[in-house]
Design a protein around this motif. Sequence first.
Motif, mmCIF file in Angstrom:
data_model
loop_
_atom_site.group_PDB
_atom_site.id
_atom_site.type_symbol
_atom_site.label_atom_id
_atom_site.label_comp_id
_atom_site.label_asym_id
_atom_site.label_seq_id
_atom_site.Cartn_x
_atom_site.Cartn_y
_atom_site.Cartn_z
ATOM 1 N N GLN A 123 0.818 -1.215 0.000
ATOM 2 C CA GLN A 123 0.000 0.000 0.000
ATOM 3 C C GLN A 123 0.851 1.264 0.000
ATOM 4 O O GLN A 123 0.660 2.182 0.797
ATOM 5 N N LEU A 124 1.821 1.308 -0.905
ATOM 6 C CA LEU A 124 2.582 2.527 -1.085
ATOM 7 C C LEU A 124 1.768 3.510 -1.917
ATOM 8 O O LEU A 124 0.944 3.120 -2.749
ATOM 9 N N ALA A 125 1.999 4.775 -1.694
ATOM 10 C CA ALA A 125 1.270 5.797 -2.434
ATOM 11 C C ALA A 125 1.602 5.718 -3.912
ATOM 12 O O ALA A 125 2.740 5.443 -4.306
ATOM 13 N N ASP A 126 0.598 5.971 -4.725
ATOM 14 C CA ASP A 126 0.762 5.899 -6.176
ATOM 15 C C ASP A 126 1.446 7.178 -6.661
ATOM 16 O O ASP A 126 0.892 8.279 -6.556
ATOM 17 N N MET A 127 2.674 7.048 -7.183
ATOM 18 C CA MET A 127 3.414 8.199 -7.689
ATOM 19 C C MET A 127 3.222 8.403 -9.187
ATOM 20 O O MET A 127 3.785 9.336 -9.770
ATOM 21 N N SER A 128 2.423 7.562 -9.818
ATOM 22 C CA SER A 128 2.221 7.716 -11.265
ATOM 23 C C SER A 128 1.439 8.984 -11.585
ATOM 24 O O SER A 128 1.538 9.509 -12.703
ATOM 25 N N ARG A 129 0.658 9.474 -10.612
ATOM 26 C CA ARG A 129 -0.112 10.702 -10.833
ATOM 27 C C ARG A 129 0.653 11.949 -10.396
ATOM 28 O O ARG A 129 0.072 13.040 -10.365
ATOM 29 N N ASN A 130 1.919 11.811 -10.035
ATOM 30 C CA ASN A 130 2.717 12.933 -9.557
ATOM 31 C C ASN A 130 3.939 13.154 -10.438
ATOM 32 O O ASN A 130 5.054 13.288 -9.950
ATOM 33 N N ASN A 131 3.716 13.172 -11.742
ATOM 34 C CA ASN A 131 4.790 13.482 -12.673
ATOM 35 C C ASN A 131 4.944 15.003 -12.705
ATOM 36 O O ASN A 131 4.214 15.711 -13.410
ATOM 37 N N MET A 132 5.896 15.521 -11.929
ATOM 38 C CA MET A 132 6.039 16.963 -11.784
ATOM 39 C C MET A 132 6.550 17.612 -13.075
ATOM 40 O O MET A 132 6.269 18.786 -13.334
ATOM 41 N N ILE A 133 7.286 16.872 -13.884
ATOM 42 C CA ILE A 133 7.770 17.431 -15.144
ATOM 43 C C ILE A 133 6.595 17.644 -16.101
ATOM 44 O O ILE A 133 6.509 18.670 -16.794
ATOM 45 N N GLU A 134 5.664 16.697 -16.121
ATOM 46 C CA GLU A 134 4.475 16.879 -16.950
ATOM 47 C C GLU A 134 3.597 18.007 -16.397
ATOM 48 O O GLU A 134 3.039 18.804 -17.166
ATOM 49 N N LEU A 135 3.489 18.074 -15.075
ATOM 50 C CA LEU A 135 2.728 19.160 -14.472
ATOM 51 C C LEU A 135 3.349 20.512 -14.802
ATOM 52 O O LEU A 135 2.636 21.495 -15.072
ATOM 53 N N LEU A 136 4.678 20.587 -14.775
ATOM 54 C CA LEU A 136 5.346 21.839 -15.120
ATOM 55 C C LEU A 136 5.075 22.230 -16.566
ATOM 56 O O LEU A 136 4.946 23.425 -16.883
ATOM 57 N N HIS A 137 4.956 21.246 -17.449
ATOM 58 C CA HIS A 137 4.649 21.531 -18.854
ATOM 59 C C HIS A 137 3.290 22.218 -18.978
ATOM 60 O O HIS A 137 3.151 23.218 -19.715
ATOM 61 N N TYR A 138 2.308 21.725 -18.251
ATOM 62 C CA TYR A 138 0.981 22.359 -18.293
ATOM 63 C C TYR A 138 0.990 23.725 -17.600
ATOM 64 O O TYR A 138 0.335 24.668 -18.066
ATOM 65 N N LEU A 139 1.740 23.829 -16.508
ATOM 66 C CA LEU A 139 1.782 25.112 -15.806
ATOM 67 C C LEU A 139 2.456 26.189 -16.649
ATOM 68 O O LEU A 139 2.064 27.366 -16.588
ATOM 69 N N PHE A 172 1.089 17.258 -4.857
ATOM 70 C CA PHE A 172 1.750 18.555 -4.663
ATOM 71 C C PHE A 172 0.677 19.628 -4.561
ATOM 72 O O PHE A 172 -0.075 19.875 -5.504
ATOM 73 N N TRP A 173 0.618 20.275 -3.383
ATOM 74 C CA TRP A 173 -0.430 21.271 -3.119
ATOM 75 C C TRP A 173 -0.076 22.640 -3.670
ATOM 76 O O TRP A 173 -0.930 23.339 -4.215
ATOM 77 N N GLY A 174 1.181 23.078 -3.511
ATOM 78 C CA GLY A 174 1.577 24.387 -4.019
ATOM 79 C C GLY A 174 2.731 24.957 -3.222
ATOM 80 O O GLY A 174 3.465 24.248 -2.519
ATOM 81 N N LYS A 175 2.884 26.252 -3.335
ATOM 82 C CA LYS A 175 3.981 26.967 -2.701
ATOM 83 C C LYS A 175 3.464 28.277 -2.137
ATOM 84 O O LYS A 175 2.753 29.018 -2.814
ATOM 85 N N ILE A 176 3.828 28.552 -0.875
ATOM 86 C CA ILE A 176 3.467 29.800 -0.205
ATOM 87 C C ILE A 176 4.750 30.591 0.030
ATOM 88 O O ILE A 176 5.718 30.061 0.590
ATOM 89 N N PHE A 177 4.741 31.831 -0.391
ATOM 90 C CA PHE A 177 5.926 32.677 -0.295
ATOM 91 C C PHE A 177 5.964 33.361 1.075
ATOM 92 O O PHE A 177 4.941 33.830 1.578
ATOM 93 N N GLY A 178 7.161 33.423 1.655
ATOM 94 C CA GLY A 178 7.374 34.073 2.945
ATOM 95 C C GLY A 178 8.371 35.204 2.829
ATOM 96 O O GLY A 178 9.038 35.382 1.795
ATOM 97 N N THR A 179 8.494 35.963 3.896
ATOM 98 C CA THR A 179 9.420 37.096 3.894
ATOM 99 C C THR A 179 10.877 36.654 3.950
ATOM 100 O O THR A 179 11.746 37.311 3.380
ATOM 101 N N LEU A 180 11.160 35.553 4.620
ATOM 102 C CA LEU A 180 12.528 35.043 4.725
ATOM 103 C C LEU A 180 12.726 33.759 3.930
ATOM 104 O O LEU A 180 13.728 33.603 3.240
ATOM 105 N N LYS A 181 11.802 32.831 4.039
ATOM 106 C CA LYS A 181 11.855 31.566 3.312
ATOM 107 C C LYS A 181 10.467 31.266 2.762
ATOM 108 O O LYS A 181 9.476 31.869 3.171
#
Length: 590
Positions: A123-139, A172-181
Amino acid sequence: MINEYEVQDAEEQIVIPQIPQYESEFINAKMFLQMASTNTGDNLYDHLSETLNKILAERPQNIIDFFEEYSRKVKERRFKPLTDHLEDIYCSPGSLQVAQKTMPLLKPLPPTEPSTVDPADLQLADMSRNNMIELLHYLEQCGLGIPRTEMFFVMLSMRQLIYAEPISSIRFWGKIFGTLKDYFIVECELKDEEYIKRNEIYAQEAEIDKPQVINADETVILEENRIRKALDEIAKQQQLGGEGGKYPRPLPPLPKIIYEEPPEPPSELSGIGLNKMVYYVCNGVGEPWIQLPDVTPKQIRTARHIYKSFTGNLEEPICTYPEFPGKEKDYLRAQIARISAGTQISPLGYYTFGIGGEGEGGEEDEEPEEVAGDMKTSYRVNPKYEPPPLKDLLDMSLSFWVHHAQYILPQGRTTWWNPNPMPEVGDEELGEELGEEEEEVEDKVKMQRVEPETGPPLLIPIAEDASLEAVPAWSVRCSSNIIDDFALAVVRSNLWPGAFCFSTQGKLFYNIYFGYGLKYMESNFSPLPLPPVEQEYPIGPEIMEVLDPTGAEEEKWRIDHLPVPKIDLPVVEEGEPEELEEEEEEEDED
C-alpha cells in the motif's frame, strides 16, 4: 561678373570639419576587443584585464622584457584541465551546501529485500499521478510554475517521503511565499491504521489536559478562608496599635466573574473533516519534510480575523489581536485549510455521489457518507464521466465548474457541533423531570432547539459564490487562442489570489496554489475593536460619584440627625393601689 557655375564649385570645395565622437569610438573599440574567439570562446579584453591586474599586483621590474610570459601564464591558468586536481577548484559555500543536500535525492532507492508479501499489500502511495515534469509543462502553458530544478527535486523528495511515512496518497499542493523563506507543501492522506492510532493518542491527551471543575461549595470555602484571613489581620493591627490604634477597614468581597465563555467546539478527529488530509512542508530543495499539526476550530475562527504574512520559520510566534492560539506552523495549517475549502474545484460530472466509482484515494467505495440534514460528505470519481468541450469550460457563467471540498462553518468545523445538548423530550415531560418553574423550562427548551449552522452542499457550481462588489469570485481564460486543440482552460480565484485550476479538455484537471496565503480584501485591514470593560464591583452608593452637598444641606442634615433630648418623668413609688388613690384625693382637695 561671377558665373553661377563658379559659385557652385566654390561651395562644393568648402569642407565642414567633423567633431570627433570619443564616446562612440571608445564603445566601438571596446566592443571589438570583447569579440569572442570562435575556437576558445575567450576575448582579448578580458585577457588584457587579467594580465594587467596580475602585473599591478606583483609589480615586477623590467616588465616589458617578459610581458609575453605573463600573458602565457594567464592563459594556462584559465585553460587548466578539470582533470588536474593539484589545486582545489573554488566553490561557494551556498552552492556546496545545496549540493550536499541534493546528492542523496539523486541516488536510486535501495532495492527492497525479497519477500513473499504481495507488492499490492504494501500500500505505497501511487506516484504515477505525480509526474512533476508533466505538471510543469501544463503550468508553463498557463503562465505559472516554479523553476524546473525545484519541480524535479520536489518529485524526488516526494518519492522518498512515501517510503518514510505511512502515506496512502500524495499530491503537490503548491507553494506559499514568505518574507525570509518559502514553503513547499504536499497534501497527503494517511493509512487507516495511522488515523486510528493518532485518534487514540489525542483521546489520552484530552483526558490528561481536562480542566478541573470547581464546585460551588469549594468557592464558598475559598471565600470564607479569605474573610477569616482578613479578620486575623485586623486583630493583629488592633493588638499592635492599642485601643486607639488605627487598623484597616474590612476588605470588600472579591469581584466575581459573571461572564462565562461559551463552550469551545472540539477538534474534528484525524481523518475527518478539516483534518482528513495531512500536510508536509519544507523550505527548499533538499530540506526535510515536516508534518503540520491538525487544525482546531479556534485557530480557524482566529485566522479569519487576522492578516499576517508568513516568515518561513515554523516556530515563529504569532503576535496579533485577537491572540492566535499557536505558532506559525498552526497558522499555516489554518490558512491551508481555508484555501483548500474555498478553491478546490473540478469539472462538472467528474465526481458523483453514486455507487460503484472510485473514492478520493482511488479506492472503490460502496455507499456515500451522510450526516444530519441529509448532507453528503463524500464523493467518488464518476466511471461514466464524459469530458465537456473546451467551449463549455470557458463559459463565463462558470456553471461547468463545481466545488468538491466541504464548506467551513462559522463554528470552525465542517460539521456542526451542538454546544447545548438536551434530551429530546416534550415540554411537559421536561418540566416534570427537572421539577423547575415554567420560565426555566421554556429557556431550556429554547436552548434545546438551537438551529444548527449549515453551509452549501458539495458539488455546487462556483457560479453561486459571493462576488466582491464589481469583481467576480472567479475568472476563466484560455491558455492559447491559436491552437484550440491543445489549449487549456484556466480558472483563477479572485478571492484567494494565487489559487488556480486548469483542465486539459476536461480529461485532466489539477488544483494548485502559488501565493502568499492571504485572502483578498476590498479595503485596508482593520483589526477587531477591544471588548467593553467589565464592571469590577456592582453599582451602589459606596462607589457612585455624587455632587458634594452645600453648607445649608449639611446644616440641615446635622440638625435632622441631632440626638433626641431626654425628658425627666416623675418617679412612681411602689405601694398599695388603695393608699395611692387616697393620697391623690387629698392632693386634689388641697
